[in-house]
Design an enzyme around this catalytic site. Structure first.
Site, PDB file in Angstrom:
ATOM      1  N   GLU A  28     -52.698   2.050 -32.719  1.00  0.00           N
ATOM      2  CA  GLU A  28     -53.960   1.330 -32.480  1.00  0.00           C
ATOM      3  C   GLU A  28     -55.200   2.232 -32.561  1.00  0.00           C
ATOM      4  OE1 GLU A  28     -53.382  -0.937 -28.867  1.00  0.00           O
ATOM      5  OE2 GLU A  28     -51.515  -1.770 -29.629  1.00  0.00           O
ATOM      6  N   ASN A  36     -49.178   2.538 -36.400  1.00  0.00           N
ATOM      7  CA  ASN A  36     -48.869   1.181 -35.943  1.00  0.00           C
ATOM      8  C   ASN A  36     -50.150   0.543 -35.419  1.00  0.00           C
ATOM      9  OD1 ASN A  36     -46.816  -0.797 -35.121  1.00  0.00           O
ATOM     10  ND2 ASN A  36     -47.236  -0.188 -33.006  1.00  0.00           N
ATOM     11  N   HIS A  90     -48.605  -9.479 -33.061  1.00  0.00           N
ATOM     12  CA  HIS A  90     -48.802 -10.276 -31.849  1.00  0.00           C
ATOM     13  C   HIS A  90     -49.603 -11.496 -32.301  1.00  0.00           C
ATOM     14  CE1 HIS A  90     -47.107  -7.374 -29.135  1.00  0.00           C
ATOM     15  NE2 HIS A  90     -47.878  -6.423 -29.637  1.00  0.00           N
ATOM     16  N   GLU A 128     -43.776  -5.515 -33.286  1.00  0.00           N
ATOM     17  CA  GLU A 128     -43.933  -6.029 -31.915  1.00  0.00           C
ATOM     18  C   GLU A 128     -44.078  -7.548 -31.915  1.00  0.00           C
ATOM     19  OE1 GLU A 128     -47.020  -3.936 -29.758  1.00  0.00           O
ATOM     20  OE2 GLU A 128     -46.437  -2.000 -30.602  1.00  0.00           O
ATOM     21  N   ASP A 187     -44.416 -11.241 -31.366  1.00  0.00           N
ATOM     22  CA  ASP A 187     -44.340 -12.383 -30.446  1.00  0.00           C
ATOM     23  C   ASP A 187     -45.380 -13.388 -30.919  1.00  0.00           C
ATOM     24  OD1 ASP A 187     -46.658 -11.111 -29.390  1.00  0.00           O
ATOM     25  OD2 ASP A 187     -45.572 -10.334 -27.655  1.00  0.00           O
TER      26      ASP A 187
HETATM   27  O1  G3I Z   1     -44.844   0.682 -13.767  1.00  0.00           O
HETATM   28  C1  G3I Z   1     -45.965   0.172 -13.031  1.00  0.00           C
HETATM   29  C2  G3I Z   1     -45.554  -0.234 -11.648  1.00  0.00           C
HETATM   30  O2  G3I Z   1     -45.120   0.915 -10.953  1.00  0.00           O
HETATM   31  C3  G3I Z   1     -46.745  -0.878 -10.954  1.00  0.00           C
HETATM   32  O3  G3I Z   1     -46.352  -1.364  -9.711  1.00  0.00           O
HETATM   33  C4  G3I Z   1     -47.283  -2.038 -11.779  1.00  0.00           C
HETATM   34  C5  G3I Z   1     -48.518  -2.659 -11.161  1.00  0.00           C
HETATM   35  O4  G3I Z   1     -49.355  -3.235 -12.132  1.00  0.00           O
HETATM   36  O5  G3I Z   1     -47.615  -1.572 -13.070  1.00  0.00           O
HETATM   37  C6  G3I Z   1     -46.519  -1.026 -13.774  1.00  0.00           C
HETATM   38  O6  G3I Z   1     -46.946  -0.593 -15.019  1.00  0.00           O
HETATM   39  C7  G3I Z   1     -47.227  -1.609 -15.966  1.00  0.00           C
HETATM   40  C8  G3I Z   1     -46.359  -1.371 -17.178  1.00  0.00           C
HETATM   41  O7  G3I Z   1     -46.700  -2.297 -18.189  1.00  0.00           O
HETATM   42  C9  G3I Z   1     -44.886  -1.491 -16.887  1.00  0.00           C
HETATM   43  O8  G3I Z   1     -44.584  -2.784 -16.468  1.00  0.00           O
HETATM   44  C10 G3I Z   1     -48.693  -1.530 -16.328  1.00  0.00           C
HETATM   45  O9  G3I Z   1     -49.495  -1.887 -15.234  1.00  0.00           O
HETATM   46  C11 G3I Z   1     -48.972  -2.457 -17.495  1.00  0.00           C
HETATM   47  O10 G3I Z   1     -50.301  -2.243 -17.953  1.00  0.00           O
HETATM   48  C12 G3I Z   1     -48.032  -2.149 -18.626  1.00  0.00           C
HETATM   49  O11 G3I Z   1     -48.288  -3.073 -19.654  1.00  0.00           O
HETATM   50  C13 G3I Z   1     -47.755  -2.715 -20.913  1.00  0.00           C
HETATM   51  C14 G3I Z   1     -48.894  -2.603 -21.920  1.00  0.00           C
HETATM   52  O12 G3I Z   1     -48.364  -2.324 -23.200  1.00  0.00           O
HETATM   53  C15 G3I Z   1     -49.854  -1.480 -21.535  1.00  0.00           C
HETATM   54  O13 G3I Z   1     -51.034  -1.656 -22.150  1.00  0.00           O
HETATM   55  C16 G3I Z   1     -46.818  -3.812 -21.350  1.00  0.00           C
HETATM   56  O14 G3I Z   1     -45.670  -3.814 -20.498  1.00  0.00           O
HETATM   57  C17 G3I Z   1     -46.373  -3.585 -22.788  1.00  0.00           C
HETATM   58  O15 G3I Z   1     -45.673  -4.705 -23.255  1.00  0.00           O
HETATM   59  C18 G3I Z   1     -47.591  -3.395 -23.677  1.00  0.00           C
HETATM   60  O16 G3I Z   1     -47.145  -3.130 -24.977  1.00  0.00           O
HETATM   61  C19 G3I Z   1     -48.159  -2.941 -25.953  1.00  0.00           C
HETATM   62  C20 G3I Z   1     -47.655  -1.914 -26.942  1.00  0.00           C
HETATM   63  O17 G3I Z   1     -47.265  -0.749 -26.277  1.00  0.00           O
HETATM   64  C21 G3I Z   1     -48.701  -1.621 -28.016  1.00  0.00           C
HETATM   65  N1  G3I Z   1     -49.128  -2.833 -28.651  1.00  0.00           N
HETATM   66  C22 G3I Z   1     -49.567  -3.908 -27.769  1.00  0.00           C
HETATM   67  C23 G3I Z   1     -48.493  -4.217 -26.731  1.00  0.00           C
HETATM   68  C24 G3I Z   1     -48.923  -5.381 -25.851  1.00  0.00           C
HETATM   69  O18 G3I Z   1     -50.038  -5.034 -25.105  1.00  0.00           O
END
Ligand code: G3I
Length: 498
Positions: free
Chosen positions: A178, A221, A257, A285, A287
């Site tokens: 990105e 990507n 996405h 990715e 969805d």
């Molecule tokens: O692990 C912590 C946990 O300890 C805490 O309690 C909780 C509270 O919010 O957060 C947890 O971390 C989260 C993490 O996902 C794991 O679940 C983060 O807040 C959350 O921001 C994070 O989101 C991820 C996101 O990327 C980050 O921007 C999504 O799961 C993940 O699906 C998403 O994936 C991205 C790709 O990497 C890049 N392309 C877009 C895609 C969708 O946004």
């Protein structure tokens, strides 16, 4: 509202399960075991080309990847693991390999979650796609105040340590994620990497990744680049420039996405124009979200869209495959980021397959399964003598399809049992003509001694009927030329080359 939604979902789940199991005559006891039965059941329908057992077996037969984003903490949940095990041949870490997860403090690395992803993949013979070495998002807090030179040094160290740690276990990396701006500017994203290091940060990242793991394919990507637009064209121009200047780059990921009804009409042409630059492409990715709650019409549109995307990948020879960004709507990132939207994956919150599941299976199962031709090898000077080619017995046919870049390659091998008997286990052998070295494998246990390579079946793919086929593959390194082996043995018989 919520109650109606839940009731609708339950009705749909029962409807799909009932339809399928009415077909297979397993209606009794269905509802009690619904979540388990949702996994790995027959997906054949009138008009589908194959009586398939899973998306994985269909994708294997096509020589493409069907992947999913894994959160290793979910594997303790029965249906999650059953679907993961049965339906996919490729795994990507949803979050476990990102910068904040792997280097929470400067030069202190934590690989527990990333290793869990790799170990899970290895236990099931699945490939691992690495996501992601450098991304402006999910960078650890300690990077926020670094100066340009310090940030560049930190980025290079991060890449060296992370790609170095997983070296040989990951066939391709999202090196940079990105990096381009949204909207029509066609410019770079205004991240701290861009601001402090300047334009060179992307190529610095790719050079560092090549140095850390010369056997891995290196990808860029992004999202909203699925069709031809200013952002995808900016990446296109970057890839063309890198190729012209010898900056290492092997592949481009299209996140996809998407929103229902909005698969770009020029997506295939877009992927193809990148492939024509000499890089691999993949949908990384996928969805396809909708406003929630879902209903039958939206789910039908979504199914048609999933089918379109899979077909687009299949139509582009250099498209390695499609990865869905998660298994179940229960754990999708979408509702948290787009309130009121979701239901974007192919299993619902209760792990029941949605119409999109069947649509993906139909796309993967339809059309001819290509039997690739073995490329004519260039004539190398073998590093050790290669045995003369023995005469095939007719008990097996083999296709060996290498895909080379730089000093790395993958090979996909497909074996057909042409012998008179079904078999319960197999051993497969060949010699590399030019000193190639296997680094990791999927769907087989592969060992190498000098130029001699032996592969044995995994627990789940030893049985082969007469005429049955099995596929496995591996990743390796070569020193500049990668001629294919010319002779293969299968349970002691010399095979015909397909
Ligand atoms: O692990 C912590 C946990 O300890 C805490 O309690 C909780 C509270 O919010 O957060 C947890 O971390 C989260 C993490 O996902 C794991 O679940 C983060 O807040 C959350 O921001 C994070 O989101 C991820 C996101 O990327 C980050 O921007 C999504 O799961 C993940 O699906 C998403 O994936 C991205 C790709 O990497 C890049 N392309 C877009 C895609 C969708 O946004």
């Amino acid at each position: 509202m919520l109650a109606t939604h839940t009731k609708d979902r339950e009705r749909m789940r029962i409807h799909h399960l009932t339809r399928r199991h009415a077909r297979s005559g397993l209606l009794a006891g269905l509802l009690a075991a619904a979540s388990v039965l949702a996994v790995g059941v027959t997906v054949a329908q009138p008009g589908t080309a194959e009586a398939a057992a899973s998306l994985k077996s269909l994708a294997d037969a096509k020589g493409r990847d069907i992947g999913f984003a894994l959160d290793p903490n979910r594997l303790s949940e029965g249906p999650y693991k059953q679907i993961a095990d049965a339906e996919f041949n490729l795994v990507v870490a949803e979050n476990a390999m990102k910068w904040d997860a792997t280097e929470p403090n400067p030069n202190q690395f934590t690989f527990g979650q990333g290793d869990a992803v790799v170990n899970y993949a290895a236990s099931g013979g699945k490939k691992v796609y690495g996501h992601t070495l450098v991304w402006h998002n999910q960078m650890p807090n300690w990077t926020a105040n670094l100066s340009g030179p310090d940030l560049l040094a930190a980025m290079k160290n991060h890449i060296a340590k992370v790609a170095g740690h997983f070296k040989g276990k990951i066939f391709a990396w999202d090196v940079v994620n990105e990096a381009f701006a949204d909207g029509g500017s066609g410019g770079r994203r205004d991240s701290i990497l861009q601001q402090r290091i300047g334009n060179s940060w992307i190529e610095e990242a790719f050079r560092a990744a090549r140095a850390a793991d010369p056997g891995a394919k290196l990808c860029i990507n992004d999202y909203s680049t699925d069709g031809i637009n200013a952002k995808s064209t900016a990446i296109y121009n970057l890839v063309r420039d890198f190729k012209a200047r010898g900056v290492p780059i092997d592949c481009v990921g299209f996140q996809a996405h998407l929103i229902i009804g909005q698969v770009p009409g020029d997506m295939q042409a877009n992927l193809q124009r990148f492939a024509d630059l000499g890089v691999d492409v993949r949908v990384t990715e996928l969805d396809i979200r909708m406003s929630t709650p879902a209903n039958a019409t939206k789910l039908a549109t979504q199914a048609a869209d999933y089918k379109k995307v899979v077909n687009i990948c299949l139509a582009v020879a250099r498209c390695g495959g499609v990865t869905v960004w998660g298994i179940t709507d229960k754990y999708s990132w979408i509702p948290g980021v787009f309130p009121g939207e979701g239901a974007a994956l192919i299993w619902d919150e209760n792990y029941a397959p949605k119409p999109a599941y069947q649509a993906v299976a139909d796309a993967l199962g339809s059309g001819p399964t290509p039997v690739p031709t073995t490329p004519v090898p260039t004539t190398p000077v073998p590093t050790t003598p290669v045995p003369t080619t023995p005469t095939p017995t007719g008990n097996c046919t083999v296709t060996y399809v290498p895909n080379s870049w730089g000093n790395g390659f993958t090979a996909e091998i497909r074996i057909r049992n042409d012998g008179p008997n079904a078999i319960n286990s197999w051993s497969f052998g060949f010699y590399f003509p030019a000193g190639q070295q296997v680094t990791n494998a999927w769907n087989a246990t592969v060992t190498q001694s000098g130029t001699q390579v032996n592969a044995r079946n995994m627990s789940y793919n030893g049985a082969l009927s007469v005429g049955g086929t099995v596929s496995f593959g591996f990743q390796g390194t070569h020193t500049g030329s990668n001629p294919s082996p010319t002779s293969f043995t299968f349970n002691g018989s010399v095979c015909r080359n397909g």
